[in-house]
Each structure stands twice: as structure tokens, then as C-alpha cells.
Design a protein around this motif. Structure first.
Motif, PDB file in Angstrom:
ATOM      1  N   VAL A  15       0.729  -1.072  -0.089  1.00 47.35           N
ATOM      2  CA  VAL A  15       0.023   0.126   0.019  1.00 47.35           C
ATOM      3  C   VAL A  15       1.029   1.536  -0.085  1.00 47.35           C
ATOM      4  O   VAL A  15       0.447   2.094  -0.663  1.00 47.35           O
ATOM      5  CB  VAL A  15      -0.943   0.007   1.035  1.00 47.35           C
ATOM      6  N   THR A  16       1.688   1.205   0.614  1.00 46.36           N
ATOM      7  CA  THR A  16       2.940   2.495   0.996  1.00 46.36           C
ATOM      8  C   THR A  16       3.457   2.620  -0.444  1.00 46.36           C
ATOM      9  O   THR A  16       3.540   3.754  -0.880  1.00 46.36           O
ATOM     10  CB  THR A  16       4.056   2.309   1.755  1.00 46.36           C
ATOM     11  N   ARG A  17       3.977   1.525  -1.269  1.00 48.77           N
ATOM     12  CA  ARG A  17       4.568   1.911  -2.647  1.00 48.77           C
ATOM     13  C   ARG A  17       3.495   2.314  -3.508  1.00 48.77           C
ATOM     14  O   ARG A  17       3.844   2.842  -4.463  1.00 48.77           O
ATOM     15  CB  ARG A  17       5.048   0.570  -3.167  1.00 48.77           C
ATOM     16  N   ALA A  18       2.322   1.970  -3.486  1.00 50.03           N
ATOM     17  CA  ALA A  18       1.061   2.305  -4.431  1.00 50.03           C
ATOM     18  C   ALA A  18       0.560   3.496  -4.157  1.00 50.03           C
ATOM     19  O   ALA A  18      -0.042   4.061  -4.816  1.00 50.03           O
ATOM     20  CB  ALA A  18      -0.007   1.310  -4.247  1.00 50.03           C
ATOM     21  N   GLU A  19       1.048   4.285  -2.974  1.00 47.29           N
ATOM     22  CA  GLU A  19       0.463   5.736  -3.031  1.00 47.29           C
ATOM     23  C   GLU A  19       0.900   6.504  -3.966  1.00 47.29           C
ATOM     24  O   GLU A  19       0.313   7.637  -4.353  1.00 47.29           O
ATOM     25  CB  GLU A  19       1.055   6.248  -1.408  1.00 47.29           C
ATOM     26  N   ASN A  20       2.129   6.311  -4.591  1.00 48.18           N
ATOM     27  CA  ASN A  20       2.644   7.350  -5.479  1.00 48.18           C
ATOM     28  C   ASN A  20       2.117   7.182  -6.925  1.00 48.18           C
ATOM     29  O   ASN A  20       2.263   7.905  -7.739  1.00 48.18           O
ATOM     30  CB  ASN A  20       4.097   7.214  -5.724  1.00 48.18           C
ATOM     31  N   ILE A  21       1.048   5.992  -7.054  1.00 48.53           N
ATOM     32  CA  ILE A  21       0.610   5.888  -8.246  1.00 48.53           C
ATOM     33  C   ILE A  21      -0.814   6.671  -8.480  1.00 48.53           C
ATOM     34  O   ILE A  21      -1.751   6.432  -7.534  1.00 48.53           O
ATOM     35  CB  ILE A  21       0.207   4.328  -8.556  1.00 48.53           C
ATOM     36  N   VAL A  22      -0.980   7.187  -9.422  1.00 49.82           N
ATOM     37  CA  VAL A  22      -2.317   8.090  -9.635  1.00 49.82           C
ATOM     38  C   VAL A  22      -3.282   7.026 -10.469  1.00 49.82           C
ATOM     39  O   VAL A  22      -2.866   6.587 -11.345  1.00 49.82           O
ATOM     40  CB  VAL A  22      -2.157   9.361 -10.416  1.00 49.82           C
ATOM     41  N   ILE A  23      -4.422   6.894  -9.889  1.00 47.35           N
ATOM     42  CA  ILE A  23      -5.587   6.035 -10.691  1.00 47.35           C
ATOM     43  C   ILE A  23      -6.818   6.915 -11.024  1.00 47.35           C
ATOM     44  O   ILE A  23      -7.275   7.850 -10.107  1.00 47.35           O
ATOM     45  CB  ILE A  23      -5.954   4.851  -9.850  1.00 47.35           C
ATOM     46  N   ASN A  24      -7.140   6.970 -12.038  1.00 49.46           N
ATOM     47  CA  ASN A  24      -8.264   7.797 -12.370  1.00 49.46           C
ATOM     48  C   ASN A  24      -9.042   6.990 -13.676  1.00 49.46           C
ATOM     49  O   ASN A  24      -8.806   5.904 -13.806  1.00 49.46           O
ATOM     50  CB  ASN A  24      -8.042   9.436 -12.812  1.00 49.46           C
TER      51      ASN A  24
END
Length: 100
Positions: A15-24
Motif C-alpha cells: 500500500v505504501t509503494r502504491a501511494e505514488n501511483i495516480v489512478i483515475n
């Protein structure tokens, strides 16, 4: 006893690594290839030969024109039906035998 359960350390790291990914909304759309090259005279002749050989069966036409996608063939067929309907009709009605 608490109703909230804690996740194992491995999941927290993900989850911490995925925080930098923008999902829209664009994250889930189908990506279309960049605009393909225009049809040249040689490819158009091959298209009409395939149309005369196989008719409007795009799957079989794709076997003859492997460098083109089925979608490109479909779009070309639709375009030619609008611009040259008499030629498309002639090719479908006067089919060639395979190998000619």
C-alpha cells in the motif's frame, strides 16, 4: 475485541509503494494504438484482392494481410463501402478461387 483487523506487514508495504501511483478513469480505458500509416496503393490493391478472394470475411482476409490488424481491415472495408460501393460489390459478387 476490536472489529478492525490489522493487515500483515507485507500488505502495508504494498500500500505504501502504491501511494505514488495516480489512478483515475483513464487508468481503465482501452488503449488504442497510435494512428496507423495511411493506406498506400499497393496495400489497397492487396485489400481488394483479399476481398475478391475471401469476400467480406475479415478473419480470412487477415490471413492474407498479416501485417494489418482485423480492425484496420474493418475500417478500410467500411471506408471503401462508402467511397467505392460499386467496386466493393463487384469484388464480393465476382469472387476469385483461392490461389488465383
Amino acid at each position: 475485541e476490536s472489529l478492525v483487523q490489522t493487515a500483515p506487514e507485507i500488505e502495508r508495504e504494498e500500500v505504501t509503494r502504491a501511494e505514488n501511483i495516480v489512478i483515475n478513469q483513464n487508468s481503465f480505458r482501452r488503449r488504442t494504438p497510435a494512428r496507423t500509416a495511411r493506406w498506400n496503393k499497393e496495400n489497397t490493391k492487396l485489400f481488394y484482392k483479399a476481398l475478391r478472394t475471401f469476400g467480406p470475411n475479415l478473419t480470412n482476409m487477415n490471413l492474407m494481410l498479416k501485417h494489418l490488424t482485423r480492425r484496420q481491415l474493418r475500417d478500410k472495408l467500411r471506408l471503401e463501402e462508402k467511397t467505392n460501393p460499386h467496386l466493393v460489390e463487384y469484388c464480393i459478387k465476382n469472387r476469385l478461387k483461392i490461389g488465383e
